[in-house]
Design a protein around this motif. Structure first.
Motif, PDB file in Angstrom:
ATOM      1  N   VAL A  62       0.851  -1.191   0.000  1.00 50.14           N
ATOM      2  CA  VAL A  62       0.000   0.000   0.000  1.00 50.14           C
ATOM      3  C   VAL A  62       0.885   1.239   0.000  1.00 50.14           C
ATOM      4  CG1 VAL A  62      -1.750   1.296   1.277  1.00 50.14           C
ATOM      5  CG2 VAL A  62      -1.782  -1.202   1.322  1.00 50.14           C
ATOM      6  N   ASP A  63       0.587   2.165  -0.890  1.00 49.33           N
ATOM      7  CA  ASP A  63       1.223   3.477  -0.876  1.00 49.33           C
ATOM      8  C   ASP A  63       0.499   4.275   0.210  1.00 49.33           C
ATOM      9  OD1 ASP A  63       1.855   6.163  -1.236  1.00 49.33           O
ATOM     10  OD2 ASP A  63       1.812   6.046  -3.422  1.00 49.33           O
ATOM     11  N   PRO A  64       1.171   4.605   1.320  1.00 50.76           N
ATOM     12  CA  PRO A  64       0.490   5.275   2.434  1.00 50.76           C
ATOM     13  C   PRO A  64      -0.169   6.608   2.062  1.00 50.76           C
ATOM     14  CG  PRO A  64       2.731   4.670   3.062  1.00 50.76           C
ATOM     15  CD  PRO A  64       2.583   4.382   1.609  1.00 50.76           C
ATOM     16  N   SER A  65       0.264   7.237   0.988  1.00 50.20           N
ATOM     17  CA  SER A  65      -0.349   8.508   0.605  1.00 50.20           C
ATOM     18  C   SER A  65      -1.813   8.334   0.194  1.00 50.20           C
ATOM     19  CB  SER A  65       0.448   9.180  -0.518  1.00 50.20           C
ATOM     20  OG  SER A  65       0.346   8.460  -1.722  1.00 50.20           O
ATOM     21  N   ILE A  66      -2.232   7.101  -0.022  1.00 49.81           N
ATOM     22  CA  ILE A  66      -3.635   6.831  -0.348  1.00 49.81           C
ATOM     23  C   ILE A  66      -4.557   7.323   0.777  1.00 49.81           C
ATOM     24  CG2 ILE A  66      -3.848   4.496   0.619  1.00 49.81           C
ATOM     25  CD1 ILE A  66      -5.288   3.717  -1.974  1.00 49.81           C
ATOM     26  N   TYR A  67      -4.026   7.320   2.005  1.00 50.93           N
ATOM     27  CA  TYR A  67      -4.845   7.698   3.157  1.00 50.93           C
ATOM     28  C   TYR A  67      -5.121   9.195   3.224  1.00 50.93           C
ATOM     29  CZ  TYR A  67      -4.184   2.910   4.500  1.00 50.93           C
ATOM     30  OH  TYR A  67      -4.180   1.537   4.499  1.00 50.93           O
ATOM     31  N   LEU A  68      -4.320   9.994   2.540  1.00 51.08           N
ATOM     32  CA  LEU A  68      -4.593  11.431   2.493  1.00 51.08           C
ATOM     33  C   LEU A  68      -5.908  11.675   1.752  1.00 51.08           C
ATOM     34  CD1 LEU A  68      -0.981  12.670   1.670  1.00 51.08           C
ATOM     35  CD2 LEU A  68      -2.105  12.561   3.909  1.00 51.08           C
ATOM     36  N   GLN A  69      -6.136  10.928   0.671  1.00 54.08           N
ATOM     37  CA  GLN A  69      -7.400  11.021  -0.063  1.00 54.08           C
ATOM     38  C   GLN A  69      -8.533  10.398   0.742  1.00 54.08           C
ATOM     39  OE1 GLN A  69      -5.544   9.344  -3.855  1.00 54.08           O
ATOM     40  NE2 GLN A  69      -7.439  10.302  -4.572  1.00 54.08           N
ATOM     41  N   THR A  70      -8.260   9.252   1.333  1.00 51.38           N
ATOM     42  CA  THR A  70      -9.285   8.530   2.088  1.00 51.38           C
ATOM     43  C   THR A  70      -9.811   9.389   3.239  1.00 51.38           C
ATOM     44  OG1 THR A  70      -8.240   6.428   1.498  1.00 51.38           O
ATOM     45  CG2 THR A  70      -9.777   6.397   3.348  1.00 51.38           C
ATOM     46  N   SER A  71      -8.943  10.160   3.859  1.00 50.35           N
ATOM     47  CA  SER A  71      -9.348  11.030   4.977  1.00 50.35           C
ATOM     48  C   SER A  71     -10.374  12.074   4.556  1.00 50.35           C
ATOM     49  CB  SER A  71      -8.126  11.746   5.566  1.00 50.35           C
ATOM     50  OG  SER A  71      -7.274  10.834   6.209  1.00 50.35           O
ATOM     51  N   LYS A  72     -10.439  12.385   3.278  1.00 48.18           N
ATOM     52  CA  LYS A  72     -11.354  13.413   2.778  1.00 48.18           C
ATOM     53  C   LYS A  72     -12.760  12.893   2.497  1.00 48.18           C
ATOM     54  CE  LYS A  72      -7.571  15.978   0.679  1.00 48.18           C
ATOM     55  NZ  LYS A  72      -6.932  16.377  -0.576  1.00 48.18           N
ATOM     56  N   ILE A  73     -12.978  11.586   2.596  1.00 46.20           N
ATOM     57  CA  ILE A  73     -14.302  11.018   2.348  1.00 46.20           C
ATOM     58  C   ILE A  73     -15.166  11.325   3.572  1.00 46.20           C
ATOM     59  CG2 ILE A  73     -15.633   8.920   1.883  1.00 46.20           C
ATOM     60  CD1 ILE A  73     -13.079   7.796   0.528  1.00 46.20           C
ATOM     61  N   GLU A  74     -16.074  12.268   3.428  1.00 48.58           N
ATOM     62  CA  GLU A  74     -16.814  12.808   4.570  1.00 48.58           C
ATOM     63  C   GLU A  74     -17.673  11.790   5.298  1.00 48.58           C
ATOM     64  OE1 GLU A  74     -18.855  16.441   3.748  1.00 48.58           O
ATOM     65  OE2 GLU A  74     -17.131  17.291   2.705  1.00 48.58           O
ATOM     66  N   ASN A  75     -18.296  10.864   4.576  1.00 50.91           N
ATOM     67  CA  ASN A  75     -19.185   9.909   5.236  1.00 50.91           C
ATOM     68  C   ASN A  75     -18.469   8.631   5.677  1.00 50.91           C
ATOM     69  OD1 ASN A  75     -18.944   9.303   2.480  1.00 50.91           O
ATOM     70  ND2 ASN A  75     -20.975   8.407   2.356  1.00 50.91           N
ATOM     71  N   PHE A  98      -1.258   7.903   8.747  1.00 49.75           N
ATOM     72  CA  PHE A  98      -1.614   8.741   7.612  1.00 49.75           C
ATOM     73  C   PHE A  98      -3.110   9.022   7.486  1.00 49.75           C
ATOM     74  CE2 PHE A  98       2.492   7.013   6.613  1.00 49.75           C
ATOM     75  CZ  PHE A  98       3.142   8.028   5.945  1.00 49.75           C
ATOM     76  N   LEU A  99      -3.928   8.350   8.280  1.00 44.66           N
ATOM     77  CA  LEU A  99      -5.378   8.510   8.157  1.00 44.66           C
ATOM     78  C   LEU A  99      -5.915   9.375   9.284  1.00 44.66           C
ATOM     79  CD1 LEU A  99      -7.830   7.587   6.410  1.00 44.66           C
ATOM     80  CD2 LEU A  99      -8.208   5.848   8.136  1.00 44.66           C
ATOM     81  N   ASN A 100      -6.773  10.292   8.937  1.00 42.22           N
ATOM     82  CA  ASN A 100      -7.363  11.231   9.887  1.00 42.22           C
ATOM     83  C   ASN A 100      -8.739  10.778  10.365  1.00 42.22           C
ATOM     84  OD1 ASN A 100      -6.124  13.413  10.937  1.00 42.22           O
ATOM     85  ND2 ASN A 100      -6.781  14.853   9.380  1.00 42.22           N
ATOM     86  N   LYS A 101      -8.913   9.508  10.540  1.00 48.05           N
ATOM     87  CA  LYS A 101     -10.186   8.919  10.976  1.00 48.05           C
ATOM     88  C   LYS A 101      -9.852   7.788  11.948  1.00 48.05           C
ATOM     89  CE  LYS A 101     -12.761  10.422   7.152  1.00 48.05           C
ATOM     90  NZ  LYS A 101     -13.983  11.126   7.227  1.00 48.05           N
ATOM     91  N   PRO A 102     -10.833   7.331  12.725  1.00 49.43           N
ATOM     92  CA  PRO A 102     -10.575   6.164  13.571  1.00 49.43           C
ATOM     93  C   PRO A 102     -10.067   4.998  12.725  1.00 49.43           C
ATOM     94  CG  PRO A 102     -12.638   7.186  14.195  1.00 49.43           C
ATOM     95  CD  PRO A 102     -12.185   7.867  12.930  1.00 49.43           C
ATOM     96  N   PHE A 103      -9.005   4.353  13.178  1.00 50.50           N
ATOM     97  CA  PHE A 103      -8.338   3.292  12.429  1.00 50.50           C
ATOM     98  C   PHE A 103      -7.967   2.207  13.431  1.00 50.50           C
ATOM     99  CE2 PHE A 103      -5.403   2.557   8.649  1.00 50.50           C
ATOM    100  CZ  PHE A 103      -4.856   1.362   9.105  1.00 50.50           C
ATOM    101  N   GLU A 104      -8.492   1.013  13.250  1.00 45.72           N
ATOM    102  CA  GLU A 104      -8.210  -0.080  14.175  1.00 45.72           C
ATOM    103  C   GLU A 104      -7.740  -1.313  13.407  1.00 45.72           C
ATOM    104  OE1 GLU A 104      -8.136   0.101  17.459  1.00 45.72           O
ATOM    105  OE2 GLU A 104      -8.886   2.165  17.452  1.00 45.72           O
ATOM    106  N   ILE A 105      -6.977  -2.157  14.096  1.00 47.84           N
ATOM    107  CA  ILE A 105      -6.439  -3.376  13.503  1.00 47.84           C
ATOM    108  C   ILE A 105      -6.997  -4.568  14.284  1.00 47.84           C
ATOM    109  CG2 ILE A 105      -4.334  -4.657  12.943  1.00 47.84           C
ATOM    110  CD1 ILE A 105      -2.915  -1.826  13.089  1.00 47.84           C
ATOM    111  N   PHE A 106      -7.491  -5.563  13.553  1.00 49.02           N
ATOM    112  CA  PHE A 106      -8.107  -6.742  14.156  1.00 49.02           C
ATOM    113  C   PHE A 106      -7.523  -8.008  13.551  1.00 49.02           C
ATOM    114  CE2 PHE A 106     -11.145  -3.245  14.158  1.00 49.02           C
ATOM    115  CZ  PHE A 106     -11.493  -3.194  15.502  1.00 49.02           C
ATOM    116  N   THR A 107      -7.743  -9.135  14.225  1.00 44.44           N
ATOM    117  CA  THR A 107      -7.269 -10.420  13.697  1.00 44.44           C
ATOM    118  C   THR A 107      -8.390 -11.233  13.062  1.00 44.44           C
ATOM    119  OG1 THR A 107      -7.493 -11.422  15.885  1.00 44.44           O
ATOM    120  CG2 THR A 107      -5.310 -10.582  15.275  1.00 44.44           C
TER     121      THR A 107
END
Length: 123
Positions: A62-75, A98-107
């Motif tokens: 994953v190119d981490p810069s993808i999360y800059l765009q993802t953070s802009k998705i309002e809903n 890189f993400l400006n939203k709640p981000f969690e990791i699960f198994t």
């Protein structure tokens, strides 16, 4: 609602409050592929919040810069990574920065889906 959409690099299952994306083995996820997430957000969740779950059962980068765009998705309310392999979990920890939203990791998917309910109920 449950709908499956196949793309050249992934399969996305759309549910009422979340999507589950499974990337194909060996792909490199770049910002240009993020348009699909924008389209899904606008078409299926235009009037409500949703959570994105990425099910990392295949190895890919994953190119981490993808999360800059993802953070802009309002809903987009939150982002979950389901990973069992330590390397995938470690990569997700870096991506989380890189993400400006709640981000969690699960198994497991079950844990991630449970978090979806929790985060939506808290909203």
């Amino acid at each position: 609602m449950s709908k499956t959409i196949k793309y050249s690099f992934c399969t996305i299952k759309i549910y009422d409050d979340y999507v589950v994306a499974t990337m194909n083995k060996g792909i490199h996820l770049t910002p240009d592929k993020n348009k699909i997430l924008d389209d899904i957000a606008n078409e299926y969740f235009y009037d409500r919040l949703f959570v994105y779950i990425t099910y990392r059962k295949n190895s890919y980068s994953v190119d981490p810069s993808i999360y800059l765009q993802t953070s802009k998705i309002e809903n987009l309310l939150g982002f979950a990574v389901v990973a069992k392999v330590p390397l995938a979990k470690g990569n997700a920890e870096i991506e989380k920065l890189f993400l400006n939203k709640p981000f969690e990791i699960f198994t497991s998917l079950k844990e991630a889906k449970s978090w979806v309910k929790t985060i939506l109920n808290n909203e």
